[in-house]
Write a protein that holds these residues in place. Structure first.
Motif, PDB file in Angstrom:
ATOM      1  N   UNK A 491       0.858  -1.177   0.000  1.00  0.00           N
ATOM      2  CA  UNK A 491       0.000   0.000   0.000  1.00  0.00           C
ATOM      3  C   UNK A 491       0.898   1.232   0.000  1.00  0.00           C
ATOM      4  N   UNK A 492       0.685   2.126  -0.968  1.00  0.00           N
ATOM      5  CA  UNK A 492       1.477   3.348  -1.092  1.00  0.00           C
ATOM      6  C   UNK A 492       0.652   4.544  -0.639  1.00  0.00           C
ATOM      7  N   UNK A 493       1.250   5.349   0.229  1.00  0.00           N
ATOM      8  CA  UNK A 493       0.546   6.490   0.817  1.00  0.00           C
ATOM      9  C   UNK A 493       1.477   7.684   0.852  1.00  0.00           C
ATOM     10  N   UNK A 494       0.986   8.828   0.443  1.00  0.00           N
ATOM     11  CA  UNK A 494       1.729  10.072   0.581  1.00  0.00           C
ATOM     12  C   UNK A 494       1.460  10.634   1.964  1.00  0.00           C
ATOM     13  N   UNK A 495       2.528  10.860   2.747  1.00  0.00           N
ATOM     14  CA  UNK A 495       2.394  11.296   4.137  1.00  0.00           C
ATOM     15  C   UNK A 495       3.022  12.667   4.316  1.00  0.00           C
ATOM     16  N   UNK A 507       4.969   6.428   2.107  1.00  0.00           N
ATOM     17  CA  UNK A 507       4.917   5.295   3.035  1.00  0.00           C
ATOM     18  C   UNK A 507       4.604   4.031   2.263  1.00  0.00           C
ATOM     19  N   UNK A 508       5.325   2.942   2.567  1.00  0.00           N
ATOM     20  CA  UNK A 508       5.083   1.649   1.933  1.00  0.00           C
ATOM     21  C   UNK A 508       4.688   0.655   3.024  1.00  0.00           C
ATOM     22  N   UNK A 509       3.436   0.185   2.980  1.00  0.00           N
ATOM     23  CA  UNK A 509       2.928  -0.787   3.949  1.00  0.00           C
ATOM     24  C   UNK A 509       2.768  -2.145   3.298  1.00  0.00           C
ATOM     25  N   UNK A 510       2.943  -3.210   4.096  1.00  0.00           N
ATOM     26  CA  UNK A 510       2.638  -4.557   3.641  1.00  0.00           C
ATOM     27  C   UNK A 510       1.119  -4.709   3.577  1.00  0.00           C
TER      28      UNK A 510
END
Length: 539
Positions: A491-495, A507-510
């Motif tokens: 999951x890619x998120x701009x923080x 941010x890179x989440x599993x």
């Protein structure tokens, strides 16, 4: 707007797919301190962004999976003041595009403003001269009567903006920055340079179109637009933009040249068509929600003269039902059964699939139309303004048994409490299962997201990721090639950090565990944005 994105099935990003499991959402916090902090940051949104067009290597902490290869594009408003003039609404700001290229565990960032006609006209005049939905632009008082007359005519029959600050669309092998007008702007997905302006109206009669198309496994794109009073009829047009054919490969053929009309759905009213932001698609059906949230065309024609913006011409009619159109993808025709539910406002579809003769689809729904008002930049925050939403699951029996008695529920799926009750004339009154409430783009009674949650629609379990002083964009799920489960990916998120001395990051989440794998600190400013699109790099 609220953000809620499902983890995708094992298909490339953007494709339709069927699954019942996890979902991603940005969610709220209920602490007064956090609400106050978020409001302070939101008040800074009118600060103009700075672009960083040269590629810059991010500082990576952690380990980015080596299989993650491709580019994440993100889009949103970035310029809010031009000269002495300012936009009234966050959605109206001039677009800034960001790209994050992933390769061998590294991330390269760059950003550019979308330099369309709207951007050029505003910058040339050093003032806002092109109107947006929430901001009506008026001529400089020093201009002559001819200029003022032309401006008036352009607002009576609106010539909309090409400020595509909402999302990116792929048609054929071309990429476009888009909002919801008839104009989209071709861009170079590598350099983020602004290229050709494309008018939908040259290819099919749609005055408005969504910025959330769907894609099938062959690379065909599907979208829906509104045709207003064309030949005395207002209708919704579902259309297909085919993938690049073998004969057109290597040729400079406009992607929309081969556009096909899949079907048309007549609007129930001529001059007040439904507003919609997205639609649903399964392997065999389209789901289009014609909601009683309407755009009043006559009011739009007089908005400039009345000194109000076009957004004020949107009206919610809570006394009316919501119609749900189920359209067969093969025949292009609506199914015989008619579906409806109570009044609601939907911006984003979350998921859709077929099971045991039913179409199941999930949406984020609101009971009113207050959401838009939350994002006026100069409006004092009041609790009464905030609009709370809920994750709702609907079930549509495709070919219900005609022998079923009136008043009976035709839904027999055991994992949901959604119902479809037979009424007179074969209509089905659909009631959703409310899986949870308060799924918004913001914290409770505020306008910013501070948590990302993964929701399992079967177990009803939720897991979260959050960090102090950190505000989060829409999550985008990227499936791992040959993954073993529907949430096998990242999951890619701009923080965005709220403290000026802290850097923002990707941010890179599993996808399975929702644990942090890595973060990539960029040497540039990031802004709260709208939507993102991932372009996988082919092997």
């Amino acid at each position: 707007m609220e953000v809620m994105f499902k983890t995708r099935p094992l298909t490339p990003p953007g494709e339709t797919g069927a699954f019942k499991g996890s979902g991603l959402r940005c969610c709220h916090s209920d602490t007064a301190e956090l609400t106050a902090r978020t409001e302070t940051m939101f008040q800074e949104f009118p600060k103009n962004a700075e672009e960083a067009p040269e590629p810059s290597k991010a500082e990576v902490k952690g380990d980015i999976p080596r299989w993650l290869r491709g580019t994440l594009l993100r889009n949103g408003p970035g310029i809010f003041t031009v000269g002495d003039t300012s936009y009234n609404h966050w959605f109206d700001g001039l677009a800034i595009m960001h790209s994050f290229a992933f390769e061998d565990g590294e991330v390269i960032h760059r950003s550019r403003f979308l330099r369309g006609d709207t951007y050029t006209a505003n910058m040339t005049a050093n003032r806002i001269v092109v109107s947006e939905m929430g901001t009506m632009a008026y001529p400089d008082p020093s201009k002559n009567l001819i200029v003022k007359a032309i401006t008036f005519l352009n607002h009576t029959v609106p010539d909309f903006t090409d400020n595509g600050a909402s999302n990116f669309i792929k048609y054929g092998n071309e990429y476009f920055a888009t909002s919801e007008t008839n104009y989209i702007r071709k861009i170079d997905p590598v350099t983020l340079e602004t290229l050709d302006k494309v008018d939908y109206m040259k290819y099919l009669p749609v005055n408005l179109a969504t910025s959330h198309p769907h894609y099938d496994k062959e690379g065909n794109a599907y979208n829906i637009g509104t045709s207003i009073a064309e030949k005395g009829k207002t209708k919704y047009i579902l259309f297909k933009v085919p993938a690049v054919s073998e004969k057109d490969k290597g040729k400079k053929v406009p992607a929309l040249k081969n556009v096909e009309t899949v079907c048309t759905v007549p609007s129930r009213t001529l001059l007040t068509p439904s507003y919609y932001h997205s639609f649903g698609m399964t392997d065999n059906y389209f789901i289009f929600i014609e909601q009683p949230f309407k755009l009043d065309i006559l009011k739009m024609a007089t908005a400039y003269m009345r000194g109000v913006n076009w957004a004020s011409c949107l009206k919610f009619c809570p006394e009316e039902n919501t119609l749900i159109h189920l359209i067969d993808r093969k025949t292009g025709k609506e199914v015989e059964t008619k579906y409806f539910t109570g009044a609601m406002v939907v911006y984003h579809h979350v998921n859709a699939f077929e099971e045991d003769g039913n179409v199941v689809f999930d949406v984020i729904a609101y009971d009113d139309n207050k959401l838009y008002d939350m994002f006026y930049l100069k409006k004092k925050t009041e609790a009464s303004v905030y609009s709370k939403s809920s994750y709702r699951r609907f079930v549509l029996p495709i070919q219900p048994d005609k022998s079923i008695a009136i008043g009976e529920n035709l839904v027999n799926l055991k994992y949901t409490t959604a119902s479809a009750v037979k009424e007179k004339e074969g209509k089905l009154m659909c009631q959703a299962e409310v899986c949870f409430s308060c799924v918004t783009f913001c914290v409770e009674e505020s306008t910013m997201a501070v948590k990302i949650g993964k929701f399992d629609t079967e177990t009803k379990e939720m897991v979260y990721w959050s960090e102090d002083n950190c505000f989060l964009s829409e999550p985008v799920f990227i499936p791992r090639p040959n993954g073993e489960s529907e949430d096998d990916g990242v999951v890619l998120i701009s923080a965005i950090k709220s403290s000026p001395d802290q850097s923002s990051f990707i941010l890179i989440l599993d996808g399975r565990t929702f644990k942090e794998l890595a973060r990539a600190y960029v040497n540039a400013e990031l802004q709260m944005d709208m939507h993102g699109f991932f372009i996988p790099r082919e092997s």
